[in-house]
Motif scaffolding. Sequence first.
Motif, PDB file in Angstrom:
ATOM      1  N   ASN A   1       0.899  -1.521  -0.121  1.00 15.74           N
ATOM      2  CA  ASN A   1      -0.029  -0.250   0.020  1.00 15.74           C
ATOM      3  C   ASN A   1       1.242   1.035  -0.323  1.00 15.74           C
ATOM      4  O   ASN A   1       2.387   1.378   0.630  1.00 15.74           O
ATOM      5  CB  ASN A   1      -0.635   0.060   1.105  1.00 15.74           C
ATOM      6  CG  ASN A   1      -1.552  -0.631   1.445  1.00 15.74           C
ATOM      7  OD1 ASN A   1      -2.354  -1.305   0.051  1.00 15.74           O
ATOM      8  ND2 ASN A   1      -1.872  -1.917   2.521  1.00 15.74           N
TER       9      ASN A   1
ATOM     10  N   GLY B   1       0.223   5.179   1.129  1.00 15.25           N
ATOM     11  CA  GLY B   1      -0.209   6.403   2.014  1.00 15.25           C
ATOM     12  C   GLY B   1       0.406   7.801   1.467  1.00 15.25           C
ATOM     13  O   GLY B   1       1.905   8.009   1.095  1.00 15.25           O
TER      14      GLY B   1
ATOM     15  N   GLN C   1      -5.074   6.232   0.787  1.00  9.55           N
ATOM     16  CA  GLN C   1      -4.159   5.407   1.327  1.00  9.55           C
ATOM     17  C   GLN C   1      -5.008   4.479  -0.290  1.00  9.55           C
ATOM     18  O   GLN C   1      -6.066   4.389  -0.327  1.00  9.55           O
ATOM     19  CB  GLN C   1      -4.516   4.165   1.725  1.00  9.55           C
ATOM     20  CG  GLN C   1      -3.392   2.819   1.697  1.00  9.55           C
ATOM     21  CD  GLN C   1      -3.384   2.445   3.603  1.00  9.55           C
ATOM     22  OE1 GLN C   1      -2.651   3.161   4.376  1.00  9.55           O
ATOM     23  NE2 GLN C   1      -4.141   1.332   3.357  1.00  9.55           N
TER      24      GLN C   1
ATOM     25  N   ASP D   1      -1.228   3.783   6.080  1.00  7.68           N
ATOM     26  CA  ASP D   1      -0.209   4.107   5.444  1.00  7.68           C
ATOM     27  C   ASP D   1      -0.871   5.710   5.007  1.00  7.68           C
ATOM     28  O   ASP D   1       0.513   6.519   5.029  1.00  7.68           O
ATOM     29  CB  ASP D   1      -0.696   3.377   4.360  1.00  7.68           C
ATOM     30  CG  ASP D   1       0.498   1.857   4.562  1.00  7.68           C
ATOM     31  OD1 ASP D   1       1.284   2.005   4.998  1.00  7.68           O
ATOM     32  OD2 ASP D   1      -0.320   1.401   4.358  1.00  7.68           O
ATOM     33  N   ALA D   2      -2.233   6.030   5.153  1.00  8.85           N
ATOM     34  CA  ALA D   2      -2.391   7.557   4.978  1.00  8.85           C
ATOM     35  C   ALA D   2      -1.881   8.709   6.488  1.00  8.85           C
ATOM     36  O   ALA D   2      -0.841   9.472   6.670  1.00  8.85           O
ATOM     37  CB  ALA D   2      -3.723   8.079   5.022  1.00  8.85           C
TER      38      ALA D   2
ATOM     39  N   ARG E   1      -6.297   2.849   6.531  1.00  7.10           N
ATOM     40  CA  ARG E   1      -6.204   3.602   6.903  1.00  7.10           C
ATOM     41  C   ARG E   1      -4.858   4.646   7.321  1.00  7.10           C
ATOM     42  O   ARG E   1      -4.214   5.520   8.268  1.00  7.10           O
ATOM     43  CB  ARG E   1      -7.225   5.246   7.448  1.00  7.10           C
ATOM     44  CG  ARG E   1      -8.232   5.257   6.696  1.00  7.10           C
ATOM     45  CD  ARG E   1      -9.343   5.500   7.502  1.00  7.10           C
ATOM     46  NE  ARG E   1      -9.560   5.814   8.735  1.00  7.10           N
ATOM     47  CZ  ARG E   1     -10.569   5.961   9.778  1.00  7.10           C
ATOM     48  NH1 ARG E   1     -10.745   7.777   8.651  1.00  7.10           N
ATOM     49  NH2 ARG E   1     -10.728   5.645  11.314  1.00  7.10           N
TER      50      ARG E   1
END
Length: 160
Positions: A26, A28, A45, A137-138, A135
Amino acid sequence: MSKNSSKNKDIFKGKSVLSIDYGTKNVGFCLFSIGLDPFPLPFDQISNRGDEDVIGYIENLIRDEFIEVVVLGLPKHKDGKDSQMTKIIRNFHQALTKRIHDTPCFFQDEALSSFEAEDRMKNSPQYNLKIDKSRLDALAASIILEEWLDSPYQSTSLTT
């Protein structure tokens, strides 16, 4: 105040910044307008379906959100040496900067940003006091950006 003693948040005041937490599964993103937004907030993400897709997504963000600066998290071992992931991100950085050559791109040490993101989630009602992998990695990208904003300005981070 000279540029060398100033922090990034002072040097880039008024600029729109995109922070990236790049992972093999992933990626982010965090957007922030320095001096306009109160603080960096997680933006999005996405699944990493290959560098071409991720770079295309970033190009669209730069165009659509009027991004002027990019910050890319760079993990290293505690002793400062490169990890396998560091090498992957350096390669991604090379491909990215070829496509967004008019937008400065800085590295920021991302040591423990994912652990910090997990800790914040476990302690925040916003995330129902749970780790939300969709959420994570964001949020890590917003932590990377927070650290970059408070770091001393360096004219280039291309070789670190």
